[in-house]
Design an enzyme around this catalytic site. Structure first.
Site, PDB file in Angstrom:
ATOM      1  N   GLU A 180      12.707   0.131  11.489  1.00  0.00           N
ATOM      2  CA  GLU A 180      12.329  -0.896  10.507  1.00  0.00           C
ATOM      3  C   GLU A 180      11.077  -0.515   9.715  1.00  0.00           C
ATOM      4  OE1 GLU A 180      13.096  -1.450  13.664  1.00  0.00           O
ATOM      5  OE2 GLU A 180      14.613  -3.024  13.809  1.00  0.00           O
ATOM      6  N   PHE A 190      13.272 -14.604  25.606  1.00  0.00           N
ATOM      7  CA  PHE A 190      13.593 -13.197  25.374  1.00  0.00           C
ATOM      8  C   PHE A 190      13.233 -12.799  23.932  1.00  0.00           C
ATOM      9  CE2 PHE A 190      17.088 -10.226  23.998  1.00  0.00           C
ATOM     10  CZ  PHE A 190      16.655  -9.120  24.709  1.00  0.00           C
ATOM     11  N   GLN A 191      12.474 -11.750  23.783  1.00  0.00           N
ATOM     12  CA  GLN A 191      12.064 -11.195  22.477  1.00  0.00           C
ATOM     13  C   GLN A 191      11.137 -12.097  21.664  1.00  0.00           C
ATOM     14  OE1 GLN A 191      15.799  -9.990  20.542  1.00  0.00           O
ATOM     15  NE2 GLN A 191      15.460  -7.914  21.308  1.00  0.00           N
ATOM     16  N   VAL A 204       0.075  11.284   4.667  1.00  0.00           N
ATOM     17  CA  VAL A 204      -1.351  11.240   4.987  1.00  0.00           C
ATOM     18  C   VAL A 204      -1.662  12.435   5.877  1.00  0.00           C
ATOM     19  CG1 VAL A 204      -3.049   9.963   6.374  1.00  0.00           C
ATOM     20  CG2 VAL A 204      -1.668   8.776   4.666  1.00  0.00           C
ATOM     21  N   PHE A 243      -5.195  17.702   9.675  1.00  0.00           N
ATOM     22  CA  PHE A 243      -6.311  16.962   9.085  1.00  0.00           C
ATOM     23  C   PHE A 243      -7.283  16.513  10.180  1.00  0.00           C
ATOM     24  CE2 PHE A 243      -8.205  13.463   6.565  1.00  0.00           C
ATOM     25  CZ  PHE A 243      -8.448  14.153   5.398  1.00  0.00           C
TER      26      PHE A 243
HETATM   27  C1  LIG Z   1      -6.305  11.481   3.770  1.00  0.00           C
HETATM   28  C2  LIG Z   1      -6.817  10.756   2.580  1.00  0.00           C
HETATM   29  C3  LIG Z   1      -7.927  11.236   1.897  1.00  0.00           C
HETATM   30  C4  LIG Z   1      -8.381  10.595   0.743  1.00  0.00           C
HETATM   31  N1  LIG Z   1      -9.433  11.128   0.043  1.00  0.00           N
HETATM   32  C5  LIG Z   1      -9.747  10.626  -1.187  1.00  0.00           C
HETATM   33  C6  LIG Z   1     -10.699  11.250  -2.034  1.00  0.00           C
HETATM   34  O1  LIG Z   1     -11.320  12.248  -1.678  1.00  0.00           O
HETATM   35  N2  LIG Z   1     -10.883  10.731  -3.267  1.00  0.00           N
HETATM   36  C7  LIG Z   1     -10.225   9.616  -3.707  1.00  0.00           C
HETATM   37  O2  LIG Z   1     -10.413   9.211  -4.854  1.00  0.00           O
HETATM   38  N3  LIG Z   1      -9.362   8.988  -2.921  1.00  0.00           N
HETATM   39  C8  LIG Z   1      -9.089   9.465  -1.682  1.00  0.00           C
HETATM   40  N4  LIG Z   1      -8.158   8.827  -0.911  1.00  0.00           N
HETATM   41  C9  LIG Z   1      -7.579   7.574  -1.406  1.00  0.00           C
HETATM   42  C10 LIG Z   1      -8.588   6.428  -1.290  1.00  0.00           C
HETATM   43  O3  LIG Z   1      -8.608   5.973   0.044  1.00  0.00           O
HETATM   44  C11 LIG Z   1      -8.239   5.259  -2.234  1.00  0.00           C
HETATM   45  O4  LIG Z   1      -6.957   4.811  -1.949  1.00  0.00           O
HETATM   46  C12 LIG Z   1      -8.308   5.655  -3.707  1.00  0.00           C
HETATM   47  O5  LIG Z   1      -9.494   6.337  -4.004  1.00  0.00           O
HETATM   48  C13 LIG Z   1      -8.234   4.407  -4.548  1.00  0.00           C
HETATM   49  O6  LIG Z   1      -7.902   4.777  -5.823  1.00  0.00           O
HETATM   50  P1  LIG Z   1      -8.019   3.741  -7.033  1.00  0.00           P
HETATM   51  O7  LIG Z   1      -9.415   3.252  -7.141  1.00  0.00           O
HETATM   52  O8  LIG Z   1      -7.398   4.392  -8.190  1.00  0.00           O
HETATM   53  O9  LIG Z   1      -6.992   2.621  -6.631  1.00  0.00           O
HETATM   54  P2  LIG Z   1      -7.032   1.161  -6.081  1.00  0.00           P
HETATM   55  O10 LIG Z   1      -7.738   1.066  -4.781  1.00  0.00           O
HETATM   56  O11 LIG Z   1      -5.620   0.749  -6.153  1.00  0.00           O
HETATM   57  O12 LIG Z   1      -7.908   0.338  -7.127  1.00  0.00           O
HETATM   58  C14 LIG Z   1      -7.409  -0.065  -8.360  1.00  0.00           C
HETATM   59  C15 LIG Z   1      -8.320  -1.137  -8.953  1.00  0.00           C
HETATM   60  O13 LIG Z   1      -7.843  -1.421 -10.261  1.00  0.00           O
HETATM   61  C16 LIG Z   1      -7.690  -2.821 -10.411  1.00  0.00           C
HETATM   62  N5  LIG Z   1      -6.606  -3.019 -11.375  1.00  0.00           N
HETATM   63  C17 LIG Z   1      -5.270  -2.969 -11.169  1.00  0.00           C
HETATM   64  N6  LIG Z   1      -4.616  -3.140 -12.319  1.00  0.00           N
HETATM   65  C18 LIG Z   1      -5.553  -3.301 -13.279  1.00  0.00           C
HETATM   66  C19 LIG Z   1      -5.484  -3.495 -14.681  1.00  0.00           C
HETATM   67  N7  LIG Z   1      -4.328  -3.554 -15.344  1.00  0.00           N
HETATM   68  N8  LIG Z   1      -6.651  -3.609 -15.355  1.00  0.00           N
HETATM   69  C20 LIG Z   1      -7.857  -3.571 -14.699  1.00  0.00           C
HETATM   70  N9  LIG Z   1      -7.967  -3.380 -13.378  1.00  0.00           N
HETATM   71  C21 LIG Z   1      -6.823  -3.243 -12.679  1.00  0.00           C
HETATM   72  C22 LIG Z   1      -7.427  -3.361  -9.029  1.00  0.00           C
HETATM   73  O14 LIG Z   1      -7.803  -4.707  -8.949  1.00  0.00           O
HETATM   74  C23 LIG Z   1      -8.300  -2.430  -8.168  1.00  0.00           C
HETATM   75  O15 LIG Z   1      -9.607  -2.938  -8.044  1.00  0.00           O
HETATM   76  C24 LIG Z   1      -7.717   9.418   0.282  1.00  0.00           C
HETATM   77  C25 LIG Z   1      -6.637   8.916   0.987  1.00  0.00           C
HETATM   78  C26 LIG Z   1      -6.174   9.577   2.115  1.00  0.00           C
HETATM   79  C27 LIG Z   1      -4.979   9.033   2.826  1.00  0.00           C
HETATM   80  C1  LIG Z   2       0.046   6.243  12.185  1.00  0.00           C
HETATM   81  C2  LIG Z   2      -1.167   7.123  12.197  1.00  0.00           C
HETATM   82  N1  LIG Z   2      -1.533   7.733  13.341  1.00  0.00           N
HETATM   83  C3  LIG Z   2      -2.610   8.558  13.348  1.00  0.00           C
HETATM   84  C4  LIG Z   2      -3.347   8.767  12.220  1.00  0.00           C
HETATM   85  C5  LIG Z   2      -4.555   9.712  12.220  1.00  0.00           C
HETATM   86  N2  LIG Z   2      -4.191  10.924  11.449  1.00  0.00           N
HETATM   87  C6  LIG Z   2      -4.449  11.084  10.148  1.00  0.00           C
HETATM   88  S1  LIG Z   2      -3.886  12.497   9.506  1.00  0.00           S
HETATM   89  C7  LIG Z   2      -3.266  12.994  10.986  1.00  0.00           C
HETATM   90  C8  LIG Z   2      -2.603  14.325  11.153  1.00  0.00           C
HETATM   91  C9  LIG Z   2      -1.420  14.493  10.275  1.00  0.00           C
HETATM   92  O1  LIG Z   2      -0.769  15.654  10.708  1.00  0.00           O
HETATM   93  P1  LIG Z   2       0.434  16.291   9.905  1.00  0.00           P
HETATM   94  O2  LIG Z   2       1.380  15.240   9.448  1.00  0.00           O
HETATM   95  O3  LIG Z   2       1.002  17.375  10.713  1.00  0.00           O
HETATM   96  O4  LIG Z   2      -0.268  16.868   8.603  1.00  0.00           O
HETATM   97  P2  LIG Z   2      -1.377  18.010   8.486  1.00  0.00           P
HETATM   98  O5  LIG Z   2      -2.672  17.320   8.317  1.00  0.00           O
HETATM   99  O6  LIG Z   2      -1.303  18.890   9.684  1.00  0.00           O
HETATM  100  O7  LIG Z   2      -0.964  18.770   7.273  1.00  0.00           O
HETATM  101  C10 LIG Z   2      -3.516  12.023  11.977  1.00  0.00           C
HETATM  102  C11 LIG Z   2      -3.160  12.156  13.399  1.00  0.00           C
HETATM  103  C12 LIG Z   2      -2.929   8.068  11.054  1.00  0.00           C
HETATM  104  N3  LIG Z   2      -3.577   8.193   9.906  1.00  0.00           N
HETATM  105  N4  LIG Z   2      -1.820   7.299  11.077  1.00  0.00           N
END
Ligand SMILES: Cc1cc2nc3c(=O)[nH]c(=O)nc-3n(C[C@H](O)[C@H](O)[C@H](O)COP(=O)(O)OP(=O)(O)OC[C@H]3O[C@@H](n4cnc5c(N)ncnc54)[C@H](O)[C@@H]3O)c2cc1C
Ligand SMILES: Cc1ncc(C[n+]2csc(CCOP(=O)(O)OP(=O)(O)O)c2C)c(N)n1
Length: 573
Positions: free
Chosen positions: A49, A111-112, A381, A466
């Site tokens: 799911e 159950f559940q 991620v 990561f």
């Molecule tokens: C492993 C990992 C590493 C990451 N590392 C980075 C990194 O190094 N750098 C990075 O940037 N991000 C990184 N991220 C992502 C980060 O966590 C945020 O999700 C991202 O930076 C948010 O981007 P944003 O501000 O564009 O988007 P959002 O968080 O979606 O913000 C958008 C904003 O715009 C507003 N908005 C929406 N529509 C409109 C509109 N029409 N007009 C005006 N405002 C509007 C919303 O209200 C909101 O405040 C990473 C994520 C992961 C999973």
């Molecule tokens: C559901 C969940 N469990 C654990 C984590 C912590 N976490 C973030 S990245 C990562 C490793 C991801 O490994 P993989 O998919 O093999 O990608 P890689 O970074 O090796 O390229 C983990 C364990 C998470 N973000 N989400």
């Protein structure tokens, strides 16, 4: 007799719903049978799911319309929850139908039994129990309006027996989903904003996902202000392309040029971004922000002015008040920095002849080069997010999906399923980690069963990479990060999915081409260099200290070979 379930189906049809992602169960029988009898809404069967929720989220993100997922009572709908958190944080309109235990048993520890109204509270705008036939269509309509107008998740909870009861005569409304308003600020706010920008001598713009549809206005503004444009990750697909002011992404996995363009400015304009990492905002600059949500203004940094408004609409007005700047020293220096940073990253993606392993950077770059002009990418991620952020080239037609706000592993293939189901004609590519792919691997069977032609490209580094890097950077010895993987391509072949295994850089391009040209689903299992350094643009003293502690520990604990290998990977390409 028209049942409550029939009425729910009518309501969903009235809201334009075309399909429901889910997994059947006794408590859902009323709904699935009503869907079968009606025949106009497709049931998309998944194996887990959570995949249904991620897929619905991708569907909603790409179509902009309400998408629906469903789970049976107790554990069935509980499995939706992680995917629903992702949808809610991505602000995509998703309705979840959570079937419930028999109504007569609620509160007996049956159950559940779970309490979905409590469980889904944190990942939804609205969660309501349908406990009487007269609640339908009203509760279902309200849920749809909550999800679409507030953007996020709404949940309706309904016991299986109630769904089978006779419906109330009330029919659903002809129009359930309403157009969002155009939100523009007052002229006085716009002129105040222009005044601050006109006073700035070194203006930088940070763009986020709120810049969707505002590409041209942002570029015009940057031209007037001679401002470099930095983006947050979710802004990449909307602003990085055809942008002469682009200086890359900021943040830990961003470009040093993005970081420094924000640091060096005297005035920072935040446009539709909620970039979360506070240490990357400048400390001594004036900061102004435009956001459609007042609650997000000033959430991450101290503002001089916050303006509530849609980016495109606000900029349309703002452009009339902003003066053309003459001095472009700040812009030129940021562009030069970007050119160097980009060249550095591009070097890492070059196919090195004779190198034994494929660099993940090279894989991402070649994939970007070979993918079609309107490909939809999803990235797991972990490191795949880094490679997607740095190497995928966007163009205004391509899309990039990820779990960027909730940060859940295993998002990429499920999101690719939703992307492919909702866009059958488009090329869909899942950039999966080996850990991420394995986590929800069961749903490769959904890809096979539905004959979805999506391409699952596995960055198979044999690691939870990561986290491995994070542990090392923090001075820990990695624990639990090694993955002993099978040959995923052979595994795919064994279940009837086209599999390509790539172990050498020499085979990369040809292998990817074969997979992309294959008319059906394909798994491309690429064994990649496990020890790539994902160095942040701003290496803090703590991080540097962490690395040296790790090196000492590694040597003392006999992991010297790995250490030397890491050094070679990083420095001797
Ligand atoms: C492993 C990992 C590493 C990451 N590392 C980075 C990194 O190094 N750098 C990075 O940037 N991000 C990184 N991220 C992502 C980060 O966590 C945020 O999700 C991202 O930076 C948010 O981007 P944003 O501000 O564009 O988007 P959002 O968080 O979606 O913000 C958008 C904003 O715009 C507003 N908005 C929406 N529509 C409109 C509109 N029409 N007009 C005006 N405002 C509007 C919303 O209200 C909101 O405040 C990473 C994520 C992961 C999973
Ligand atoms: C559901 C969940 N469990 C654990 C984590 C912590 N976490 C973030 S990245 C990562 C490793 C991801 O490994 P993989 O998919 O093999 O990608 P890689 O970074 O090796 O390229 C983990 C364990 C998470 N973000 N989400």
């Amino acid at each position: 007799m028209t049942s409550v379930a029939d009425r729910i189906v009518q309501t969903l049809k009235s809201a334009g719903v075309q399909r429901i992602y889910g997994l059947v169960g006794d408590s859902l029988n009323g709904l699935t049978d009503a869907l079968r009898a009606d025949g106009s809404i497709q049931w998309i069967p998944v194996r887990h799911e959570e995949v249904a929720a991620f897929a619905a989220g991708a569907d909603a993100a790409l179509t902009g319309s309400i998408a629906v997922c469903a789970g049976s009572c107790g554990p069935g709908n509980l499995h939706l929850i992680n995917g629903l958190f992702d949808c809610h944080r991505n602000r995509v309109p998703v309705l979840a139908i959570a079937a419930h235990i028999p109504s007569s048993e609620i509160g007996s520890g049956f159950f559940q039994e779970t309490h979905p109204q409590i469980l889904f509270k944190e990942c939804s705008h609205y969660v309501e129990l349908i406990s009487n036939p007269t609640h339908v269509p009203r509760i279902v309509e309200t849920a749809i309006r909550e999800a679409t107008s507030k953007r996020g998740v709404a949940v309706v909870v309904i016991s299986g027996d109630l769904a089978l009861q006779e419906a109330d005569p009330q029919l659903p409304a002809a129009s359930i989903v309403h157009e969002p308003p155009a939100i523009a600020p007052s002229p006085s706010q716009v002129s105040e904003l222009a005044r601050i920008l006109n006073e700035g001598e070194r203006v930088t713009i940070l763009c986020g996902s709120g810049c969707a549809g505002a590409h041209d206005e942002v570029i015009k503004l940057a031209g007037l202000l001679k401002a470099p444009i930095v983006h947050a990750l979710r802004g990449k697909e909307h602003i990085e392309w055809e942008n002469p002011f682009d200086v890359g992404m900021t943040g830990l996995i961003g470009f040093s040029s993005g970081y420094y363009a924000m640091l060096a400015c005297d005035t920072l304009l935040l446009l539709g971004t909620d970039f979360p990492y506070r240490q990357f905002y400048p400390r001594n600059s004036r900061i102004v922000q435009i956001d459609i949500r007042g609650a997000n203004l000033g959430k991450r940094c101290r503002l001089e002015l916050g303006v509530i408004g849609d980016v495109a609409l606000t900029l349309e007005q703002l452009l009339e008040y902003v003066d053309q700047k003459g001095d472009d020293t700040h812009l030129q220096s940021a562009l030069k920095h970007y050119k160097d940073a980009r060249a550095g990253l591009d070097t890492l993606a070059v196919v090195t002849p004779g190198h034994k392993r494929v660099h993940p950077q090279t894989l991402a770059r070649v994939l970007s080069d070979l993918a079609s002009d309107d490909a939809i990418f999803s990235c797991d991620v972990g490191e795949p997010t880094v490679w997607a952020a740095r190497y995928l080239e966007m163009n205004g037609r391509r899309r990039l999906l990820g779990s960027f706000l909730h940060g859940s592993m295993a998002n990429a293939m499920p999101q690719a399923i939703g992307a492919q189901v909702s866009h059958p004609g488009r090329q869909v590519i899942s950039m999966s980690g080996d850990g991420g792919f394995a986590m929800l691997m069961g749903d490769i069977l959904t890809v096979r069963q539905l004959k979805l032609p999506l391409k699952i490209v596995i960055f198979n580094n044999g690691l939870l990479g990561f986290v491995d890097i994070e542990m090392k950077a923090a001075g820990f010895l990695p624990v639990g990060t090694q993955l002993d993987n099978p040959n995923f391509a052979q595994m795919a072949e064994a279940i009837g999915v086209y599999g390509v295994r790539i172990e050498s850089p020499a085979d990369l391009e040809e292998g990817l081409k074969r997979a992309l040209a294959h008319p059906g689903p394909a798994v491309v299992d690429v064994t990649t260099e496990p020890l790539e350094l994902v160095m942040p643009p701003k290496v803090t003293l703590e991080q540097a200290k962490g690395f040296s502690v790790w090196m000492m520990k590694a040597v003392l604990n006999g992991q010297g070979t790995e250490l030397i290998h890491l050094a070679q990977t990083a420095w001797s390409r």
